[in-house]
Design a protein around this motif. Structure first.
Motif, short mmCIF file in Angstrom:
data_model
loop_
_atom_site.label_atom_id
_atom_site.label_comp_id
_atom_site.label_asym_id
_atom_site.label_seq_id
_atom_site.Cartn_x
_atom_site.Cartn_y
_atom_site.Cartn_z
N PRO A 152 5.36 6.05 -4.26
CA PRO A 152 6.38 5.27 -4.98
C PRO A 152 7.76 5.92 -4.99
O PRO A 152 8.76 5.24 -5.18
CB PRO A 152 5.81 5.16 -6.39
N ARG B 160 2.30 1.92 -3.47
CA ARG B 160 1.32 2.45 -4.42
C ARG B 160 1.01 3.92 -4.15
O ARG B 160 0.75 4.69 -5.08
CB ARG B 160 0.04 1.62 -4.36
N SER B 161 1.05 4.34 -2.88
CA SER B 161 0.71 5.73 -2.55
C SER B 161 1.91 6.66 -2.62
O SER B 161 1.78 7.84 -2.97
CB SER B 161 0.07 5.80 -1.16
N SER C 208 -0.80 -8.98 -6.44
CA SER C 208 -0.15 -8.52 -5.20
C SER C 208 0.67 -9.61 -4.53
O SER C 208 1.80 -9.37 -4.10
CB SER C 208 -1.21 -7.99 -4.23
N LEU D 298 4.52 -4.11 -9.30
CA LEU D 298 3.15 -4.08 -8.82
C LEU D 298 2.16 -3.72 -9.93
O LEU D 298 0.99 -4.10 -9.88
CB LEU D 298 3.02 -3.06 -7.68
N SER D 299 2.62 -2.98 -10.93
CA SER D 299 1.74 -2.56 -12.00
C SER D 299 1.39 -3.70 -12.96
O SER D 299 0.41 -3.60 -13.70
CB SER D 299 2.37 -1.40 -12.78
N ALA E 128 7.41 -0.40 -7.85
CA ALA E 128 6.18 0.10 -8.45
C ALA E 128 5.93 -0.55 -9.80
O ALA E 128 4.77 -0.84 -10.17
CB ALA E 128 6.26 1.62 -8.60
N ARG F 241 0.84 -1.21 0.00
CA ARG F 241 0.00 0.00 0.00
C ARG F 241 0.87 1.25 0.00
O ARG F 241 0.55 2.23 -0.69
CB ARG F 241 -0.92 -0.02 1.21
#
Length: 339
Positions: A293, A290-291, A309, A304-305, A301, A287
């Motif tokens: 990076p 994502r918020s 997860s 994760l894209s 990042a 988390r």
């Protein structure tokens, strides 16, 4: 005949030693009592001693090493191929003696008493955490039989236990209420022990320089860092950064054949405790990545894209393990790579 190599098969009280000369001729294969072991090795000229990496092996490696011998610890899985046939102490000692002389053999670093002391704290805390989970599961099961269902999460179980101890469970038969109170007492007792051991780990992290270096890596806290330092020390037993995550079982199984590359799931063959800590640490960081990076390596990042997860958490744990090896071997803090 002068002994050049010895295989020592450890046990609780009766050990077995197998000694050979430089040309492979057997000098002895005999049993030793625990009290005779150091006296026996003190009477020998310095030689190579192989021991399976098992319980008490680090202690004996240190004590025998003080007598001038070169002691090497071998993972038991690497000794097994050298067992000729059957299972006996004599055969095992001969297999250890054979395995320790192999030029491509991989060895286990001998731990210091300080490292083993830190690991003792970790192993004890891990045991108590599992006991707390067992107690919570039993408490939930007993209450469910009477229509009381606790919300998910350890916080709700602890809060119920505190209320139960202070006021006693309501709407329960007397015998059941007594059992529930006992379980609540046990739960609070175990939780208090976990908190005390966690504080102890935090104190260890403050006085160990290598732990402070590892804590500069995002997702690596005091518990994970101290466990890694206590297990691998400075990491010099690994030739490169890829060997450490492979040792932890964070790399896929290679099932390639006939020129076709086939990779399976991760091997899970290494230290399960450290592997679990790394994966949990990376899962908790998803988390944040994502918020924010910019506070992390851009690779996180990116993975994760394009990956789920859970799969990304394993890949991130592998990447973090390589970072840990680099920080330990270079003895410098982690810095975020800029692209």
């Amino acid at each position: 005949m002068e002994v050049a190599t010895i295989g020592l098969d450890l046990a609780k009280n009766v050990f077995r030693v197998h000694g050979i000369t430089d040309n492979g001729e057997i000098v002895f294969n005999r049993t030793l009592r625990r009290s005779q072991t150091l006296t026996f090795f003190a009477g020998l000229a310095p030689c190579l001693v192989g021991i399976e990496a098992c319980g008490t092996s680090h202690h004996w490696a240190r004590e025998i090493g003080k007598l001038g011998h070169q002691v090497k610890l071998i993972p038991p899985v690497y000794v097994k191929p050298y067992v000729k046939r059957g299972k006996s102490d004599a055969v095992d000692a001969a297999a250890i003696c054979e395995a320790v002389t192999r030029p491509t053999m991989r060895f286990v670093e001998v731990k210091t008493p300080e490292q083993q002391a830190i690991l003792a704290v970790h192993r004890t805390r891990d045991l108590i955490v599992r006991q707390r989970t067992q107690t919570i599961n039993m408490l939930r099961a007993q209450l469910a039989e009477f229509g009381i269902v606790l919300p998910q999460g350890i916080y709700h179980a602890l809060q119920f236990a505190k209320d139960c101890v202070n006021g006693g469970p309501s709407n329960l038969p007397e015998d059941a209420a007594e059992v529930v109170i006992d379980l609540c007492d046990q739960l609070l007792f175990l939780h208090a022990k976990i908190l005390r051991l966690s504080r102890h780990m935090a104190q260890i992290a403050k006085r160990e320089e290598r732990v402070a270096l590892l804590r500069t890596i995002p997702g690596v806290g005091p518990i994970t860092a101290s466990a890694i330092v206590a297990t691998i020390g400075n990491g010099e037993q690994f030739n490169n950064g890829r060997e450490f995550p492979a040792w932890l079982g964070l790399t896929p199984l290679n099932k390639s054949s006939g020129g076709k590359e086939r990779l399976g799931h991760i091997s899970k063959m290494g230290d399960q405790y450290i592997r679990r800590l790394l994966v949990l640490g990376m899962t908790s960081r998803i988390r944040s990545i994502r918020s924010e990076p910019e506070k992390f390596d851009p690779w996180f990042a990116e993975i994760l894209s394009r990956k789920p997860s859970r799969l990304a958490a394993i890949a991130m744990a592998n990447k973090t393990a390589r970072m840990i090896w680099a920080v330990l071997t270079r003895n410098e803090p982690y810095t975020v790579r800029n692209v």
